[in-house]
Design a protein around this motif. Structure first.
Motif, short mmCIF file in Angstrom:
data_model
loop_
_atom_site.label_atom_id
_atom_site.label_comp_id
_atom_site.label_asym_id
_atom_site.label_seq_id
_atom_site.Cartn_x
_atom_site.Cartn_y
_atom_site.Cartn_z
N ASP A 15 32.34 46.96 37.27
CA ASP A 15 31.34 46.46 37.70
C ASP A 15 30.91 45.23 37.00
O ASP A 15 31.16 44.10 37.29
N ILE A 16 30.34 45.85 35.40
CA ILE A 16 29.67 44.60 35.23
C ILE A 16 31.13 44.03 33.97
O ILE A 16 30.02 43.22 34.10
N ASP A 18 33.36 43.03 34.64
CA ASP A 18 33.53 41.68 35.69
C ASP A 18 32.90 40.62 35.86
O ASP A 18 33.76 39.41 35.89
N THR A 19 31.82 40.77 35.77
CA THR A 19 30.90 39.74 35.44
C THR A 19 30.78 39.07 34.22
O THR A 19 29.61 38.26 33.41
N CYS A 20 31.01 40.33 32.95
CA CYS A 20 31.32 39.38 31.09
C CYS A 20 32.13 38.48 30.91
O CYS A 20 33.79 37.91 32.08
N GLN A 25 36.20 41.39 28.16
CA GLN A 25 37.01 41.87 28.75
C GLN A 25 38.36 42.23 27.99
O GLN A 25 38.68 43.86 27.81
N TYR A 293 28.58 43.12 27.34
CA TYR A 293 28.84 44.76 28.21
C TYR A 293 27.86 45.30 27.87
O TYR A 293 27.00 45.64 28.88
N LYS A 296 24.00 44.38 29.72
CA LYS A 296 24.04 44.77 30.34
C LYS A 296 24.46 46.14 31.28
O LYS A 296 23.60 46.63 31.84
#
Length: 366
Positions: A15-16, A18-20, A25, A293, A296
């Motif tokens: 979840d975290i 995916d926002t990076c 990734q 990442y 966050k």
């Protein structure tokens, strides 16, 4: 799809992540790929090792799959529990136990693959060992039968020497009575006189004894030779029955020992390769800078930590306030005359009841 699988293998919070950014990734996808392929190598290594022990393909694959899952879970746990800190020493201390575990896993995975890679050389070493064991086994078994065989052969030699000695005696008696008949010895009278007849009878008696001795000893020798033949048969039977044990001397422990007799440098390089594979995700996280990442994840973890600490602090303040209020309330009540009079009355009644009960007990005792 494959990238998503490798990210899951890395143990990162999807979840975290995916926002990076894509680069972040990709970094965790690479770490997850290393974890995944290490588990695949563990599966292959364990399956081969178990197949060399149980010689059953399906059982080896089943247990190898379970072992691969175990290694996968351990690697995923090791990688996912390493958190980026603001102090490099804290990160090294945090990673030290995980590095030791990674080294152990690398050694366990590499050894069965070394056995497969150097299988031909190991088979040659095992063949030499089997030959040595075969010769040693034959020698040990022979020690059980050789004394009996030697004793029986000695008996045969004794019986044959008896016959030889008797033949010499008979031949000597033959020469004696022939010489007597020719007049070259004894009475030196030519012809077959009384002395000749006496010596001839002595020779004939010895010859009859020789024939009887030959017959008796021949039977004894045949019996002894049968015993020797039986001992030789028992020796060959015992050698044949123990040989399969030596032929089966190619299990996992025997192969590991045989591998130890080969030059150590090739095995060492293979071990280094798996050490590099197994520890690369850990070093990647240690050496890489703190990324999006990590920030966050730290933000999410510290938010929960702050909220929990706030709740605990509020409960402690509430408890302290409640204790202060209770103490004040009880202090105020303690100063009221009405409460004092009521408790004095009840105390008097209780003491009267105790006095009455004591009096009744003493009266019954009298």
């Amino acid at each position: 799809m494959l990238k998503k699988l490798f990210i899951i293998c890395s143990g990162a919070d999807t979840d975290i992540l995916d926002t990076c950014a894509i680069g972040e990734q990709n970094k965790y996808a690479g770490i997850g790929a290393t974890v995944f392929f290490t588990a695949v190598m563990a599966f292959i290594a364990c399956s081969y090792a178990l197949y060399s022990v149980f010689d059953n393909l399906f059982a080896s694959i089943g247990f190898g799959f379970i072992w691969g899952l175990l290694i996968f879970n351990l690697d995923r746990f090791i990688v996912s529990t390493i958190k980026k800190r603001n102090n490099i020493m804290d990160e090294i201390i945090q990673a030290s136990p995980r590095l030791i575990l990674a080294v152990i896993i690398a050694v366990v995975i590499s050894k069965p693959l070394e056995l497969k890679i150097f299988e031909k050389e190991i088979n040659q070493v095992l063949l030499e060992q089997k030959n040595e064991l075969t010769l040693a086994n034959q020698s040990q078994i022979a020690e059980q039968f050789t004394p009996n065989v030697n004793a029986l052969e000695t008996n045969i030699s004794t019986l044959e020497s008896q016959i030889t000695a008797k033949e010499k005696e008979v031949n000597a008696l033959y020469d004696v009575y022939i010489s007597e008949a020719e007049g070259t010895a004894g009475t030196q009278l030519l012809g077959k006189g009384p002395v000749y007849k006496e010596k001839r009878e002595k020779h004939d008696a010895a010859l009859a004894e020789l024939q009887q001795l030959k017959a008796d000893n021949k039977a004894k020798i045949a019996d002894i030779e049968a015993q020797i033949a039986q001992l030789n048969t028992d020796y060959k039977t015992q050698v044949s029955s123990t040989q399969p044990i030596i032929d089966g001397f190619d299990g996992l422990m025997a192969r590991v020992n045989a591998l130890g007799e080969l030059p150590w440098l090739p095995s060492f390089f293979i071990l280094l390769l798996f050490l590099a594979i197994e520890t690369s995700p850990i070093f990647a996280k240690l050496l890489s800078p703190k990324g999006e990442y990590d920030y966050k994840l730290e933000d999410a973890e510290t938010a929960v930590k702050t909220w929990v600490e706030q709740k605990v602090s509020e409960r402690q303040v509430l408890l302290h306030t409640d204790q202060v209020l209770n103490n004040k309330i009880y202090n105020d009540i303690a100063e009221e005359d009405e409460l004092y009079t009521y408790k004095r009355k009840k105390a008097r009644e209780l003491m009267q009841l105790q006095a009455d009960a004591f009096f009744k007990h003493q009266k019954n005792a009298l």
